[in-house]
Design a protein around this motif. Structure first.
Motif, PDB file in Angstrom:
ATOM      1  N   PRO A 152       0.847  -1.204   0.000  1.00 30.11           N
ATOM      2  CA  PRO A 152       0.000   0.000   0.000  1.00 30.11           C
ATOM      3  C   PRO A 152       0.879   1.248   0.000  1.00 30.11           C
ATOM      4  N   TRP A 153       1.449   1.572  -1.147  1.00 30.15           N
ATOM      5  CA  TRP A 153       2.489   2.592  -1.220  1.00 30.15           C
ATOM      6  C   TRP A 153       2.063   3.945  -0.663  1.00 30.15           C
ATOM      7  N   LEU A 154       0.844   4.361  -0.943  1.00 33.96           N
ATOM      8  CA  LEU A 154       0.406   5.660  -0.443  1.00 33.96           C
ATOM      9  C   LEU A 154       0.393   5.684   1.079  1.00 33.96           C
ATOM     10  N   ARG A 155      -0.120   4.603   1.695  1.00 33.71           N
ATOM     11  CA  ARG A 155      -0.155   4.534   3.155  1.00 33.71           C
ATOM     12  C   ARG A 155       1.254   4.476   3.738  1.00 33.71           C
ATOM     13  N   VAL A 156       2.128   3.737   3.072  1.00 34.72           N
ATOM     14  CA  VAL A 156       3.505   3.613   3.546  1.00 34.72           C
ATOM     15  C   VAL A 156       4.231   4.958   3.463  1.00 34.72           C
TER      16      VAL A 156
END
Length: 513
Positions: free
Chosen positions: A279-283
């Motif tokens: 979940p790149w955005l959350r990371v």
């Protein structure tokens, strides 16, 4: 619950040794060898080059008369330094090269050009195909590259640079690759101790520097690369024989140990071979993730500055000979490993007894490990000419820094074990830039100007960097399991994560027996 035992592989030797214990042993020696392959050049290059400052008249005079700027007697005088114009000079210890400080630091820093390229891909690759192949093949090919280093030096420094870039490219995957393996094999209450095995890298440096000092004195600098390369090759073969990616893959694990491990790690880690989408955005918008990245970058910047430059500082400013240099340069790394092992046991005990929360433990040990070395670098600005004082300060600073194993270093396994390799890959990518910048900074400041005044500037930069790193984690760090750890997991696992958060149980999914 008592740990199960492993049977069936070299039974008469390893009967009673669990597969988890074998993994710990191999990771321990693996990181020792890892740093043998990395730091061998830092001590070898001291003997590989023709010494001398060619353009700084004051320093040249000091060197020629056999006295360092701090007034320490230089054991071996070199005359007519200004007349050295050849690129190679034959000596009793082998060929020496006319590489100035800029070229030397270019060679040392080139390792990080390749290293920075594979940190993030290495962590993610280990999550996808497994750490066994990623870590194992990296070490195998790095050992071969190390064996080729003397040949490359005889061709020219540009060839050495290319080989060091390749070495960095290969070893860049090793550190982030171990975190996914820990997520599958190591119960949460044992993870600080497991992460301490990574600090065997410091023990590797502590062993390599004095041994290489004596190898150089007895057999010449080429022996350093042949010995460390051979050791690395032998370890790589052993790794593929006894290590496997998950308990389910291991052909010799007992049913009891497999069940124990899978139950312990199951609540926070996906135990199947299913690849989770990051979940790149959350990371990328997570403050705890950035706390790990920034703190690791600052800590490693300081560590690399010392590990790469300490032999040079001891030679030109403190005037230690090659054997003394190697022995004394090793002391900080020995201290760092001992501190790592000690604090990791304390951290796991504090978690198991619930005397402190995971967040409090990580912040406490990170503050000790990163802020205090910054204060000690300020002392180096004022006492760096004192031989005993300098060795003591360097040793204490890196010893204290070993507490990172109980602090931020394993924090990715706390907040997102399914993506711990990716998180650590991001952190090591930034720190790799720091390694290159560190070598460039020292090379620029000391180019033809090996003076204590220039080194004082280096110590000032290190003090500021350590302080920024320590404060960042103190403010933004946490030990809580993040909700995005299981983005594609079944609804039941998501529900368990929510319940853990509500109960403020900070990622201790171990079922009590």
């Amino acid at each position: 619950m008592a740990s199960p035992t492993e049977k069936g592989f070299f039974t008469n030797v390893t009967d009673g040794i669990s597969c988890r214990r074998v993994l710990n042993i191999m990771v321990f020696f693996g990181f020792m060898v890892n740093y043998m392959l990395r730091v061998n050049l830092t001590i070898a290059i001291v003997d590989m080059v023709v010494p001398g400052n060619k353009t700084n008249t004051e320093n040249l005079t000091n060197f020629e008369i056999g006295v360092s700027q701090c007034g320490h007697q230089i054991e071996h005088k070199v005359s007519n330094v200004t007349t050295v114009i050849k690129s190679e000079v034959q000596s009793v210890s082998g060929v020496k090269f006319d590489w100035d400080e800029y070229v030397q630091n270019l060679i040392l820093g080139s390792f990080y050009w390749g290293y920075v390229c594979t940190e993030l891909p290495g962590g993610r690759l280990a999550e996808i195909i497994g750490a066994r192949r990623v870590f194992g093949y990296s070490m195998l090919f790095s050992s071969i590259v190390t064996l080729l280093t003397p040949l490359s030096a005889s061709i020219g420094y540009a060839t050495v640079i290319v080989l060091r870039v390749v070495l960095g490219f290969l070893l860049g995957v090793t550190w982030p690759a171990v975190h996914p393996m820990a997520a599958h094999w190591i119960p949460p209450l044992e993870r600080s101790k497991f992460i301490a095995n990574m600090m065997a890298s410091s023990l590797g440096a502590a062993f390599t520097l004095p041994v290489c000092g004596y190898l150089i004195a007895w057999f010449g600098w080429t022996s350093v690369f042949y010995v460390t390369g051979t050791v690395g090759f032998v370890w790589s073969v052993m790794w593929f024989l006894v290590v496997f990616d998950t308990p389910a893959d291991h052909p010799r694990i007992t049913p009891e140990e497999r069940s124990y491990i899978e139950e312990a790690v199951g609540a926070g880690t996906t135990t199947s071979h299913k690849v989770l989408r990051v979940p790149w955005l959350r990371v990328l918008t997570s403050p705890p993730v950035w706390a790990i990245i920034i703190t690791h970058g600052c800590s490693v910047f300081g560590f690399f500055s010392i590990v790469n430059q300490l032999p040079t500082y001891m030679k030109y400013i403190l005037a230690f000979n090659i054997k003394e240099n190697g022995l004394l340069s090793s002391l900080p790394y020995l201290g760092k490993y001992l501190m790592a092992a000690f604090t990791s046991y304390i951290a796991d005990w504090l978690r198991a007894t619930e005397k402190l929360s995971t967040t409090a433990i990580r912040k406490l040990f990170t503050t000790i490990a990163v802020l205090l070395p910054g204060l000690l670098m300020i002392l180096m600005i004022f006492y760096g000419c004192d031989r005993v004082g300098s060795v003591a300060i360097f040793t204490i600073a890196l010893t204290i820094n070993g507490a990172v194993t109980a602090g931020y270093l394993g924090n990715g396994l706390d907040i997102a074990p399914n993506f711990s390799g990716t998180i650590f890959g991001m952190a090591n990518t930034l720190s790799s830039f720091g390694g290159f910048v560190s070598a460039y900074m020292v090379g620029s400041l000391t180019y033809n100007n090996q003076t204590y005044g220039q080194w004082q500037k280096v110590f000032g930069v290190l003090a500021a960097t350590y302080t920024i790193g320590g404060l960042t984690f103190l403010i933004f760090g946490t030990g809580k399991l993040q909700s995005w750890n299981s983005p594609a997991a079944p609804q039941t696992e998501r529900k368990n994560d929510v319940e853990l958060t509500i109960k403020n149980k900070e990622t201790i999914p171990l079922k009590k027996k």
